[in-house]
Design a protein around this motif. Sequence first.
Motif, PDB file in Angstrom:
ATOM      1  N   THR A  55       0.828  -1.200   0.000  1.00  0.00           N
ATOM      2  CA  THR A  55       0.000   0.000   0.000  1.00  0.00           C
ATOM      3  C   THR A  55       0.864   1.252   0.000  1.00  0.00           C
ATOM      4  N   PHE A  56       1.894   1.280   0.834  1.00  0.00           N
ATOM      5  CA  PHE A  56       2.791   2.438   0.888  1.00  0.00           C
ATOM      6  C   PHE A  56       3.405   2.691  -0.485  1.00  0.00           C
ATOM      7  N   THR A  57       3.980   1.652  -1.075  1.00  0.00           N
ATOM      8  CA  THR A  57       4.662   1.786  -2.360  1.00  0.00           C
ATOM      9  C   THR A  57       3.690   2.204  -3.458  1.00  0.00           C
ATOM     10  N   ASP A  58       2.530   1.558  -3.518  1.00  0.00           N
ATOM     11  CA  ASP A  58       1.535   1.899  -4.542  1.00  0.00           C
ATOM     12  C   ASP A  58       1.091   3.358  -4.430  1.00  0.00           C
ATOM     13  N   LYS A  59       0.833   3.830  -3.219  1.00  0.00           N
ATOM     14  CA  LYS A  59       0.365   5.210  -3.012  1.00  0.00           C
ATOM     15  C   LYS A  59       1.469   6.207  -3.354  1.00  0.00           C
ATOM     16  N   PHE A  60       2.708   5.919  -2.958  1.00  0.00           N
ATOM     17  CA  PHE A  60       3.816   6.828  -3.252  1.00  0.00           C
ATOM     18  C   PHE A  60       4.029   6.921  -4.761  1.00  0.00           C
ATOM     19  N   ILE A  61       4.015   5.793  -5.449  1.00  0.00           N
ATOM     20  CA  ILE A  61       4.185   5.778  -6.905  1.00  0.00           C
ATOM     21  C   ILE A  61       3.022   6.507  -7.586  1.00  0.00           C
ATOM     22  N   ALA A  62       1.801   6.309  -7.098  1.00  0.00           N
ATOM     23  CA  ALA A  62       0.636   6.992  -7.685  1.00  0.00           C
ATOM     24  C   ALA A  62       0.770   8.509  -7.545  1.00  0.00           C
ATOM     25  N   ASN A  63       1.187   8.973  -6.371  1.00  0.00           N
ATOM     26  CA  ASN A  63       1.330  10.422  -6.163  1.00  0.00           C
ATOM     27  C   ASN A  63       2.405  11.020  -7.058  1.00  0.00           C
TER      28      ASN A  63
ATOM     29  N   THR B  42      -1.566   6.670   4.438  1.00  0.00           N
ATOM     30  CA  THR B  42      -1.268   7.893   5.189  1.00  0.00           C
ATOM     31  C   THR B  42       0.233   8.153   5.230  1.00  0.00           C
ATOM     32  N   MET B  43       1.018   7.120   5.485  1.00  0.00           N
ATOM     33  CA  MET B  43       2.466   7.304   5.559  1.00  0.00           C
ATOM     34  C   MET B  43       3.031   7.743   4.204  1.00  0.00           C
ATOM     35  N   ALA B  44       2.557   7.159   3.115  1.00  0.00           N
ATOM     36  CA  ALA B  44       3.033   7.538   1.777  1.00  0.00           C
ATOM     37  C   ALA B  44       2.654   8.984   1.451  1.00  0.00           C
ATOM     38  N   LYS B  45       1.432   9.345   1.761  1.00  0.00           N
ATOM     39  CA  LYS B  45       0.965  10.713   1.512  1.00  0.00           C
ATOM     40  C   LYS B  45       1.793  11.714   2.319  1.00  0.00           C
ATOM     41  N   ASP B  46       2.043  11.405   3.580  1.00  0.00           N
ATOM     42  CA  ASP B  46       2.767  12.342   4.443  1.00  0.00           C
ATOM     43  C   ASP B  46       4.241  12.469   4.058  1.00  0.00           C
ATOM     44  N   ILE B  47       4.880  11.385   3.659  1.00  0.00           N
ATOM     45  CA  ILE B  47       6.292  11.491   3.268  1.00  0.00           C
ATOM     46  C   ILE B  47       6.394  12.235   1.941  1.00  0.00           C
ATOM     47  N   TYR B  48       5.420  12.035   1.058  1.00  0.00           N
ATOM     48  CA  TYR B  48       5.399  12.765  -0.210  1.00  0.00           C
ATOM     49  C   TYR B  48       5.257  14.272   0.049  1.00  0.00           C
ATOM     50  N   LYS B  49       4.333  14.643   0.940  1.00  0.00           N
ATOM     51  CA  LYS B  49       4.148  16.056   1.288  1.00  0.00           C
ATOM     52  C   LYS B  49       5.417  16.639   1.902  1.00  0.00           C
ATOM     53  N   LYS B  50       6.135  15.835   2.689  1.00  0.00           N
ATOM     54  CA  LYS B  50       7.372  16.320   3.311  1.00  0.00           C
ATOM     55  C   LYS B  50       8.448  16.569   2.258  1.00  0.00           C
ATOM     56  N   LEU B  51       8.534  15.697   1.258  1.00  0.00           N
ATOM     57  CA  LEU B  51       9.487  15.915   0.161  1.00  0.00           C
ATOM     58  C   LEU B  51       9.183  17.220  -0.572  1.00  0.00           C
ATOM     59  N   ILE B  52       7.913  17.549  -0.702  1.00  0.00           N
ATOM     60  CA  ILE B  52       7.521  18.806  -1.351  1.00  0.00           C
ATOM     61  C   ILE B  52       7.848  19.994  -0.438  1.00  0.00           C
TER      62      ILE B  52
ATOM     63  N   ILE C 112      12.406  19.265  -2.161  1.00  0.00           N
ATOM     64  CA  ILE C 112      13.025  18.185  -2.957  1.00  0.00           C
ATOM     65  C   ILE C 112      12.208  17.940  -4.226  1.00  0.00           C
ATOM     66  N   LEU C 113      10.896  17.875  -4.071  1.00  0.00           N
ATOM     67  CA  LEU C 113       9.991  17.682  -5.212  1.00  0.00           C
ATOM     68  C   LEU C 113       9.176  18.961  -5.399  1.00  0.00           C
ATOM     69  N   PRO C 114       8.782  19.252  -6.642  1.00  0.00           N
ATOM     70  CA  PRO C 114       7.992  20.464  -6.886  1.00  0.00           C
ATOM     71  C   PRO C 114       6.559  20.291  -6.382  1.00  0.00           C
ATOM     72  N   PRO C 115       5.926  21.388  -5.994  1.00  0.00           N
ATOM     73  CA  PRO C 115       4.518  21.307  -5.585  1.00  0.00           C
ATOM     74  C   PRO C 115       3.664  20.754  -6.719  1.00  0.00           C
ATOM     75  N   CYS C 116       2.644  19.999  -6.344  1.00  0.00           N
ATOM     76  CA  CYS C 116       1.779  19.395  -7.354  1.00  0.00           C
ATOM     77  C   CYS C 116       0.385  19.215  -6.764  1.00  0.00           C
ATOM     78  N   ALA C 117      -0.580  19.890  -7.353  1.00  0.00           N
ATOM     79  CA  ALA C 117      -1.953  19.818  -6.871  1.00  0.00           C
ATOM     80  C   ALA C 117      -2.622  18.482  -7.193  1.00  0.00           C
ATOM     81  N   ALA C 118      -2.097  17.759  -8.163  1.00  0.00           N
ATOM     82  CA  ALA C 118      -2.730  16.498  -8.577  1.00  0.00           C
ATOM     83  C   ALA C 118      -2.548  15.389  -7.566  1.00  0.00           C
ATOM     84  N   ALA C 119      -1.500  15.463  -6.761  1.00  0.00           N
ATOM     85  CA  ALA C 119      -1.233  14.405  -5.770  1.00  0.00           C
ATOM     86  C   ALA C 119      -2.118  14.572  -4.559  1.00  0.00           C
ATOM     87  N   GLU C 120      -2.350  13.458  -3.877  1.00  0.00           N
ATOM     88  CA  GLU C 120      -3.181  13.482  -2.672  1.00  0.00           C
ATOM     89  C   GLU C 120      -2.312  13.653  -1.449  1.00  0.00           C
TER      90      GLU C 120
END
Length: 189
Positions: A64-72, A167-177, A181-189
Amino acid sequence: MKNILTTNKSNLIILCVFFLIVLSGCGTSTKIESVKDQSYNNAIKRIVVINDFLNRSYGMFTATFTDKFIANTSKCNIKTTFEMPMLPGTQKSDVIKNVKERNGNVDAILTITGKSMETLSYNSGPPSTTATTMIFTLLDPNSEKNIWRAEMNATFEFTSTDEAGNTMAKDIYKKLISDGILPPCAAAE
């Protein structure tokens, strides 16, 4: 009759408030502390994710973590792939060499390592609260430098492993933004 209706209504209100209090304590919460190499400002368009979750009890939320992170990341035009888990103690240079051989040029390698996990049960029942700590390290495969490192403390109470992984994938993705490290993106959850 009016007294009975008032009593039942009062009991119903009390019961609803009780359930709201109980349910508000359920779910997944995370706390993330991170450090970024301030000199790093390259655009990241391709990431390979490697974790050691399958080698430990972390496997319960790996998929679930990997799938959500890749989707975002995919929604934001960052090509992200998952590599087989690394063995504990694998040297950074070996990780980079293996990723380059299998994936060609990549901009970053995100390694995820489990640090600790504790599961609590109440009244000898099924696990109800799990606390875990994970280390995320983002490597630049060209310079072989760590460009970002984060420690996530996550607690999930009375929730599914799918919800915890999401939740963990979403939160780590938001932290990278938020760390740039990663550009802001409204399409990601």
